[in-house]
Each structure stands twice: as C-alpha cells, then as structure tokens.
Write an enzyme that holds these catalytic residues in place. Sequence first.
Site, PDB file in Angstrom:
ATOM      1  N   HIS A  78      24.770  49.280  46.952  1.00 12.25           N
ATOM      2  CA  HIS A  78      25.550  48.272  46.117  1.00 12.25           C
ATOM      3  C   HIS A  78      25.765  49.460  44.581  1.00 12.25           C
ATOM      4  O   HIS A  78      24.871  49.419  43.950  1.00 12.25           O
ATOM      5  CB  HIS A  78      24.844  47.097  45.469  1.00 12.25           C
ATOM      6  CG  HIS A  78      25.356  46.261  44.565  1.00 12.25           C
ATOM      7  ND1 HIS A  78      26.825  46.506  43.831  1.00 12.25           N
ATOM      8  CD2 HIS A  78      25.327  44.865  44.254  1.00 12.25           C
ATOM      9  CE1 HIS A  78      27.164  45.467  43.334  1.00 12.25           C
ATOM     10  NE2 HIS A  78      26.221  44.602  43.562  1.00 12.25           N
TER      11      HIS A  78
ATOM     12  N   HIS B 273      29.550  46.447  39.891  1.00 14.32           N
ATOM     13  CA  HIS B 273      29.306  45.593  39.139  1.00 14.32           C
ATOM     14  C   HIS B 273      28.226  45.893  37.957  1.00 14.32           C
ATOM     15  O   HIS B 273      27.524  44.984  37.413  1.00 14.32           O
ATOM     16  CB  HIS B 273      28.746  44.422  39.617  1.00 14.32           C
ATOM     17  CG  HIS B 273      29.490  43.677  40.963  1.00 14.32           C
ATOM     18  ND1 HIS B 273      29.442  43.129  41.884  1.00 14.32           N
ATOM     19  CD2 HIS B 273      30.809  43.901  41.007  1.00 14.32           C
ATOM     20  CE1 HIS B 273      30.598  42.726  42.693  1.00 14.32           C
ATOM     21  NE2 HIS B 273      31.522  43.254  41.949  1.00 14.32           N
TER      22      HIS B 273
ATOM     23  N   TYR C 194      25.822  47.644  37.860  1.00 14.81           N
ATOM     24  CA  TYR C 194      24.307  47.580  38.151  1.00 14.81           C
ATOM     25  C   TYR C 194      23.888  49.094  38.060  1.00 14.81           C
ATOM     26  O   TYR C 194      24.695  49.979  37.794  1.00 14.81           O
ATOM     27  CB  TYR C 194      23.833  47.076  39.449  1.00 14.81           C
ATOM     28  CG  TYR C 194      24.133  45.446  39.463  1.00 14.81           C
ATOM     29  CD1 TYR C 194      23.158  44.657  38.519  1.00 14.81           C
ATOM     30  CD2 TYR C 194      24.987  44.984  39.969  1.00 14.81           C
ATOM     31  CE1 TYR C 194      23.370  43.429  38.258  1.00 14.81           C
ATOM     32  CE2 TYR C 194      25.074  43.405  39.779  1.00 14.81           C
ATOM     33  CZ  TYR C 194      24.324  42.711  38.988  1.00 14.81           C
ATOM     34  OH  TYR C 194      24.542  41.431  38.594  1.00 14.81           O
TER      35      TYR C 194
ATOM     36  N   ARG D 283      32.769  33.242  47.724  1.00 10.20           N
ATOM     37  CA  ARG D 283      32.786  31.794  47.199  1.00 10.20           C
ATOM     38  C   ARG D 283      33.145  30.833  48.226  1.00 10.20           C
ATOM     39  O   ARG D 283      32.628  29.845  48.470  1.00 10.20           O
ATOM     40  CB  ARG D 283      33.005  31.482  45.719  1.00 10.20           C
ATOM     41  CG  ARG D 283      32.162  32.127  44.860  1.00 10.20           C
ATOM     42  CD  ARG D 283      32.872  31.778  43.230  1.00 10.20           C
ATOM     43  NE  ARG D 283      33.995  33.258  43.400  1.00 10.20           N
ATOM     44  CZ  ARG D 283      34.391  33.556  42.326  1.00 10.20           C
ATOM     45  NH1 ARG D 283      34.148  33.069  41.037  1.00 10.20           N
ATOM     46  NH2 ARG D 283      35.440  34.378  42.151  1.00 10.20           N
TER      47      ARG D 283
HETATM   48  C1  STR Z   1      27.610  39.199  39.809  1.00 11.53           C
HETATM   49  C2  STR Z   1      28.144  40.229  40.891  1.00 11.53           C
HETATM   50  C3  STR Z   1      26.969  41.118  41.630  1.00 11.53           C
HETATM   51  O1  STR Z   1      27.242  41.916  42.342  1.00 11.53           O
HETATM   52  C4  STR Z   1      25.545  40.104  41.548  1.00 11.53           C
HETATM   53  C5  STR Z   1      25.630  39.022  41.242  1.00 11.53           C
HETATM   54  C6  STR Z   1      24.229  38.260  41.255  1.00 11.53           C
HETATM   55  C7  STR Z   1      23.788  37.624  39.948  1.00 11.53           C
HETATM   56  C8  STR Z   1      24.872  36.800  39.418  1.00 11.53           C
HETATM   57  C9  STR Z   1      25.968  37.760  38.941  1.00 11.53           C
HETATM   58  C10 STR Z   1      26.646  38.386  40.102  1.00 11.53           C
HETATM   59  C11 STR Z   1      27.136  37.042  38.028  1.00 11.53           C
HETATM   60  C12 STR Z   1      26.447  36.255  36.911  1.00 11.53           C
HETATM   61  C13 STR Z   1      25.558  35.541  37.409  1.00 11.53           C
HETATM   62  C14 STR Z   1      24.336  36.018  38.365  1.00 11.53           C
HETATM   63  C15 STR Z   1      23.287  35.220  38.113  1.00 11.53           C
HETATM   64  C16 STR Z   1      23.321  34.363  37.058  1.00 11.53           C
HETATM   65  C17 STR Z   1      24.554  34.704  36.306  1.00 11.53           C
HETATM   66  C18 STR Z   1      26.015  34.358  38.162  1.00 11.53           C
HETATM   67  C19 STR Z   1      27.123  37.484  41.169  1.00 11.53           C
HETATM   68  C20 STR Z   1      25.232  33.565  35.426  1.00 11.53           C
HETATM   69  O2  STR Z   1      24.868  32.503  35.650  1.00 11.53           O
HETATM   70  C21 STR Z   1      26.505  33.965  34.676  1.00 11.53           C
END
Ligand code: STR
Length: 364
Positions: free
Chosen positions: A180, A183, A185, A322
């Site tokens: 990964h 995004h 991270y 999704r």
């Molecule tokens: C973003 C994309 C990614 O690589 C990993 C994640 C995991 C956690 C997700 C995040 C996402 C988007 C924002 C989220 C979060 C968990 C809670 C947060 C959905 C998909 C929110 O509630 C906004």
Amino acid sequence: MTPGLFDPLDLGAVRLPHRVLMAPLTRMRASQPGDVPNEIMRDHYAQRAGAGLVISEGTQVSPEGKGYADTPGIHSADQVAGWRAVTDAVHANGGLMAAQLWHTGRVNHESLHGGELPVSASAMEFRCRTSLKDADGTVVRANCPTPRALDTEEIPRLVEDYRRAARNAMDAGFDLVEVHGAHGYLLHQFLAAPSNQRTDAYGGSLENRARLLLEVVDAIAAEVGADRVGVRLSPFGTFNGLDPADDGESGLYAANALSSRGLAFLHLSEPDWTGAPALDDDFRKQLRAAYDGVIVGAGAYDVAKAERLLADGLIDAAAFGRPFIANPDLPHRLANGLPLAEPDKTTFYGGGARGYTDYPAYDG
Ligand code: STR
C-alpha cells in the site's frame, strides 16, 4: 483485438480467469485482542472468491502500523493462522487472494499505542481524522496528532517489518502481496513532497522520497519473488491530510522506477472516488509509458469506464471496491448485466455479520 473485462490475464506468478478484481476494503471487524482475522472475515472473503483476484483489506505489517480500530494485522502467529483460514476458504471456492500490506504512518492515534506518538516522514502538523472505538464499541472519529519523524537509523527496522509481513503472507497462503503506497499512508507520506521535509537520504529529491517505497518493494521481492508483488499508488490524491495534493510527478517517477523490477502489477487508485478531480487520459498515457507491466485501475469504476480504458489500452484490469460490498457475485452480475444491490453505508466500518456476510448472490 484488445482484451475485454472477461478475458483472462497473466498477473505475475498467477493467471486470473478474468479482469474484475476486488479492491481492498477496510471493514474494521478483526477480533480483539490481537487484531486477528476471524470467521466472519473468512466467510466474507470466501463469498467474494469469484473476483479475478481478491485483494485483502489493508493489514498492518506491525503494531506500529495500525491506525484504526479493529483492522487486522499480519505480524503475529494468531493473525497468520486467522488469515490461513481465509485463504483456504477463498481457494476452496476457486479464487486467488493478495494481502495488502499497510502501515498507516501518521494517520493514526496515540491511544492505539499506549500513548506513544505515531511515526511518519516528518513531524508536521496536518489535518486528518482516524476512527477509534469508545468503551462500548461505538466507532468514533478522532483527530490525528502531530507524529514523530522516523530516525534514519530506524528505516532498516521498518523495511524489515514489511519483509517479515510478506513472508507471513506467504505462510498464510496468500498468492500475492500488494504494497500500500497510496492514500496518504506511510509510504505515500515519504513519497509526496507536502508530507516529507526530511533532509536525509529519504527526503528532498524525488529519488530520495521514493527510496523507502523502493527499499520496501525490493526487500519483499527478494523474500517472495517480484512476480508475487503488486504496488498501489494514488497520484494526485489529497486524501488523509495530503495538502496540497500530491503531484502526479511522484507517481510517474515511482511507476518508472518500479517498471524495471518485474512486479506482478501496478495498482492505480484514481483520485475521484474521494471527491478530487478525475484523472485525464494524458496522465494515463504517461503512466502507461512509464510502467512496463500490468496496470490495474480502481476508484469509482463501472463496467463502461473499465471497458473503455481496456479498449484504449490504458489499463489491463479493473478493481471494484464498494460494488463488491452488497454484491458478493459482482463479476457474474457484471458479465450478465444483472441488477446491482445497494450497500448499507451504516455497516461499512465496524460491527458484525450484518451488512458484511448477509448480502445474497443474485437469484433470479
Ligand atoms: C481510505 C483508503 C484507504 O486506503 C484505507 C481506508 C481505510 C479506513 C477508511 C479510509 C480508507 C477512508 C476514511 C474512513 C476510514 C475508516 C473511517 C473513515 C472511511 C477507506 C471515515 O469514517 C471517514
């Protein structure tokens, strides 16, 4: 003839029956204590084994890499055993599965680490929230603290965490791993200029900012074979406090550097699913030119978009996220033009079987 979505694809060490992949989907349902994959996770993935390749939710390479409540890990023996049950069930249903290796870096919270600050490229203030659980298990949002910067001397340990996680993934029966790098991270925090103010060999020039990603990929490739490794990137993303947005340049640079490494695939997470402007074909063409290998596109894809980009030779496969939540048999539905079910957003993150393993396959 350009291939279509339902033609097979050679992806490094494996051959996929078709090109509708299941994208990584965080669902925050691992068992506690220990962030262990469990039976509902096994059933959830087994139900979706008809994907050309199932890519797991982000799974933390180390305790330090955990940034959200109840996300699974791949650093302990219990976690490896839990994942083994998952991959066995996916394989029994005829599927293939990759483990997504994740370190959230600064998208994190000290309460997950006994009060210790999360780590990142630089100790910069940034705006972002993570999701934790309160005393009665309700998911709550919390601001991320300013992280501490990793010391140069700590980097080999970090690379080793990824290498060991990749080994664990093989021991757990995964066919491939996906790094990964997207995004906002940890690896993206190093790669993107807005989050990296380092003055050592891991900051400054593009070459330096990409160094950690490449060291991680090389260590994993040496451990499991380059043809079992994919990398996910998200050029132009503003996600998770990357402000200003990452530029496309770092993505192209990374793609070009990865190109010579004989990897299984490059996974492009497009920016528009987070509300950012969509990629244009100019960038896709530059990425195609930069990377000699399989490109998987993802991010708010539908069949029309996937078929169009395949026909134009800009991607080789598409990952759907999704749509897989409420349609465990998504490839079958897409291939036959069957209607899609809508998922319940209130059960995306955290909870149990409801909204997770109770979506039926199409019967009509
Ligand atoms: C973003 C994309 C990614 O690589 C990993 C994640 C995991 C956690 C997700 C995040 C996402 C988007 C924002 C989220 C979060 C968990 C809670 C947060 C959905 C998909 C929110 O509630 C906004």
